[in-house]
Design a protein around this motif. Structure first.
Motif, short mmCIF file in Angstrom:
data_model
loop_
_atom_site.label_atom_id
_atom_site.label_comp_id
_atom_site.label_asym_id
_atom_site.label_seq_id
_atom_site.Cartn_x
_atom_site.Cartn_y
_atom_site.Cartn_z
N ASP A 182 0.84 -1.20 0.00
CA ASP A 182 0.00 0.00 0.00
C ASP A 182 0.88 1.26 0.00
O ASP A 182 2.03 1.24 0.43
CB ASP A 182 -0.92 0.02 1.22
CG ASP A 182 -2.05 -0.98 1.10
OD1 ASP A 182 -2.28 -1.47 -0.02
OD2 ASP A 182 -2.69 -1.29 2.13
N THR A 183 0.27 2.35 -0.46
CA THR A 183 0.98 3.63 -0.55
C THR A 183 0.30 4.67 0.31
O THR A 183 -0.92 4.83 0.26
CB THR A 183 1.04 4.13 -2.01
OG1 THR A 183 1.73 3.16 -2.81
CG2 THR A 183 1.77 5.46 -2.10
N SER A 184 1.09 5.37 1.11
CA SER A 184 0.59 6.50 1.89
C SER A 184 0.87 7.77 1.11
O SER A 184 2.02 8.07 0.76
CB SER A 184 1.28 6.56 3.26
OG SER A 184 0.82 7.66 4.00
N VAL A 185 -0.19 8.53 0.81
CA VAL A 185 -0.07 9.74 -0.01
C VAL A 185 -0.32 10.96 0.87
O VAL A 185 -1.32 11.04 1.58
CB VAL A 185 -1.07 9.72 -1.18
CG1 VAL A 185 -0.89 10.97 -2.04
CG2 VAL A 185 -0.91 8.46 -2.01
N TYR A 186 0.59 11.93 0.81
CA TYR A 186 0.47 13.15 1.59
C TYR A 186 -0.04 14.29 0.72
O TYR A 186 0.00 14.23 -0.50
CB TYR A 186 1.83 13.51 2.21
CG TYR A 186 2.27 12.54 3.27
CD1 TYR A 186 2.03 12.79 4.62
CD2 TYR A 186 2.90 11.35 2.93
CE1 TYR A 186 2.42 11.88 5.60
CE2 TYR A 186 3.29 10.43 3.91
CZ TYR A 186 3.05 10.71 5.24
OH TYR A 186 3.43 9.81 6.21
N ASP A 187 -0.49 15.35 1.38
CA ASP A 187 -1.11 16.46 0.66
C ASP A 187 -0.14 17.18 -0.28
O ASP A 187 -0.57 17.89 -1.19
CB ASP A 187 -1.71 17.47 1.64
CG ASP A 187 -3.05 16.99 2.18
OD1 ASP A 187 -3.59 16.02 1.63
OD2 ASP A 187 -3.57 17.59 3.15
N ASP A 188 1.15 17.06 -0.04
CA ASP A 188 2.11 17.68 -0.96
C ASP A 188 2.52 16.69 -2.05
O ASP A 188 3.53 16.90 -2.73
CB ASP A 188 3.33 18.19 -0.20
CG ASP A 188 4.07 17.07 0.53
OD1 ASP A 188 3.56 15.93 0.57
OD2 ASP A 188 5.16 17.34 1.07
N ASP A 189 1.74 15.60 -2.20
CA ASP A 189 1.94 14.58 -3.23
C ASP A 189 3.21 13.76 -3.03
O ASP A 189 3.73 13.18 -3.98
CB ASP A 189 1.95 15.21 -4.64
CG ASP A 189 0.55 15.68 -5.05
OD1 ASP A 189 -0.42 15.01 -4.65
OD2 ASP A 189 0.45 16.71 -5.73
N LEU A 190 3.66 13.69 -1.78
CA LEU A 190 4.73 12.75 -1.45
C LEU A 190 4.10 11.37 -1.23
O LEU A 190 3.09 11.25 -0.55
CB LEU A 190 5.46 13.19 -0.19
CG LEU A 190 6.68 12.33 0.19
CD1 LEU A 190 7.84 12.61 -0.75
CD2 LEU A 190 7.09 12.59 1.64
N LYS A 191 4.69 10.34 -1.81
CA LYS A 191 4.13 9.00 -1.72
C LYS A 191 5.16 8.05 -1.11
O LYS A 191 6.33 8.06 -1.50
CB LYS A 191 3.72 8.49 -3.11
CG LYS A 191 2.69 9.38 -3.80
CD LYS A 191 2.40 8.89 -5.22
CE LYS A 191 1.41 9.80 -5.92
NZ LYS A 191 1.14 9.38 -7.31
N VAL A 192 4.70 7.25 -0.15
CA VAL A 192 5.58 6.28 0.53
C VAL A 192 4.95 4.90 0.41
O VAL A 192 3.77 4.70 0.74
CB VAL A 192 5.78 6.64 2.01
CG1 VAL A 192 6.74 5.64 2.67
CG2 VAL A 192 6.30 8.06 2.16
N THR A 193 5.73 3.94 -0.07
CA THR A 193 5.24 2.58 -0.26
C THR A 193 6.20 1.60 0.43
O THR A 193 7.43 1.75 0.33
CB THR A 193 5.17 2.22 -1.75
OG1 THR A 193 4.36 3.19 -2.42
CG2 THR A 193 4.55 0.84 -1.94
N VAL A 194 5.63 0.63 1.14
CA VAL A 194 6.42 -0.41 1.80
C VAL A 194 6.00 -1.77 1.22
O VAL A 194 4.81 -2.09 1.17
CB VAL A 194 6.21 -0.39 3.33
CG1 VAL A 194 6.96 -1.55 3.98
CG2 VAL A 194 6.69 0.93 3.90
N SER A 195 6.98 -2.56 0.80
CA SER A 195 6.70 -3.85 0.17
C SER A 195 6.39 -4.92 1.22
O SER A 195 6.55 -4.71 2.43
CB SER A 195 7.90 -4.29 -0.66
OG SER A 195 8.98 -4.64 0.21
#
Length: 249
Positions: free
Chosen positions: A126-139
C-alpha cells in the motif's frame, strides 16, 4: 560710650533636589529606545511607568521650590508616556507575530498529513499519499539472512527485509535524509531492531527531486514466534508517520 552692632549670619543657600527629575529623564530615554524594539516591550513598559511616576514626583518638588529642573521633569514625563505607548505597540506586534508563526506551523502540519486518515495502518504494497503529493510505499516482508558480522540481529531471532520507496510527486525537492524508519514485532509489540550489515541498513540520503523516486532495503530483527511486523515511516518533522501492518512467520 560704644555700641556693639551684630550682623545676622547669611542664610545658607537651599540645595535643589533635582535627582528625581534627572532619573525620570534617563529612564524615559532608555524606555523609549527599548520600545523601538518590539521584543523589548516589557522593558519599555516598566521603565516608562517608573519614569512617569518619578517625573510627577519631581514636578511636585518644583512646585514646592525644592527643585528647579522643571524642564527635565516634564521631558522625563513625556518620554515615559512615549515608552508606555511603544510598549503597548510592541506587545501587539510580538503577540501577533507569535500567533502567526503558530498558525503557520499548524497549517504546515495539517497540509502534510496523510490524505486518508485510515492510511496510518496499511498493508504490504500500500501507498501512503500526503497532501504535498509525497508517496511512501512499503513492500511485503521477505526472510533475510544476516551476515555473521551483522549488527542488530540476535541469535535465535528471525530477520525480515522490506523495500521502502519514496516518490516525490510535488513541485519542491524532498529532503530524504530526514526520513526515519522503525519497527515493532510480535503480539507484545516489542521493538524490532534494524539490522546493519554490508547488504542492508543504509537509510535514505540526499534529496529527491520532483518526479523522482528513492528506494532503500532495510531488515528488521523479530522474535522467532512473531506473526506480524509493524513498519513505521516518518518522512520528516512536518509529516505524520504512517504504519504498515505486515504478516511474517
Amino acid at each position: 560710650m560704644s555700641y556693639d552692632t551684630q550682623v545676622p549670619p547669611a542664610a545658607a543657600p537651599q540645595v535643589m533636589r533635582n535627582g528625581l527629575g534627572t532619573a525620570a529623564l534617563i529612564l524615559g530615554i532608555i524606555g523609549t529606545l527599548s520600545g523601538l524594539v518590539p521584543l523589548l516591550f516589557w522593558l519599555a513598559g516598566i521603565l516608562g511607568l517608573i519614569a512617569l511616576i518619578l517625573s510627577l514626583v519631581a514636578k511636585g518638588r518644583v512646585k514646592r521650590r525644592e527643585a528647579n529642573n522643571k524642564g527635565v521633569a516634564v521631558t522625563g514625563a513625556i518620554l515615559g508616556l512615549a515608552a508606555l505607548i511603544l510598549s503597548v505597540v510592541g506587545a501587539v506586534i510580538t503577540f501577533t507575530a507569535v500567533k502567526d508563526a503558530v498558525d503557520e506551523i499548524d497549517k504546515t502540519i495539517k497540509d502534510t498529513a496523510p490524505k486518508d486518515p485510515a492510511a496510518k495502518n496499511l498493508a504490504d504494497g500500500d501507498t501512503s499519499v500526503y497532501d504535498d503529493d509525497l508517496k511512501v510505499t512499503v513492500s511485503d516482508p521477505k526472510a533475510y539472512s544476516p551476515s555473521e558480522f551483522a549488527v542488530g540481529h540476535t541469535q535465535g531471532n528471525k530477520a525480515y527485509q522490506v523495500t521502502v520507496v519514496i516518490e516525490n510527486g510535488g513541485k519542491k525537492k524532498f529532503d530524504a535524509a530526514l526520513v526515519t524508519l522503525t519497527g515493532r514485532a510480535g503480539k507484545n509489540g516489542v521493538t524490532a531492531e534494524q539490522i546493519f550489515d554490508e547488504k542492508v541498513g543504509t537509510g535514505f540520503q540526499g534529496s529527491v527531486l520532483p518526479g523522482k523516486k528513492a528506494t532503500v532495503t532495510i531488515a528488521f530483527d523479530t522474535p522467532k514466534d512473531a506473526k506480524n511486523l509493524t513498519v513505521e515511516v516518518n518522512p520528516g518533522f512536518d509529516y505524520n508517520a504512517s504504519q504498515w501492518e505486515l504478516k511474517v512467520g
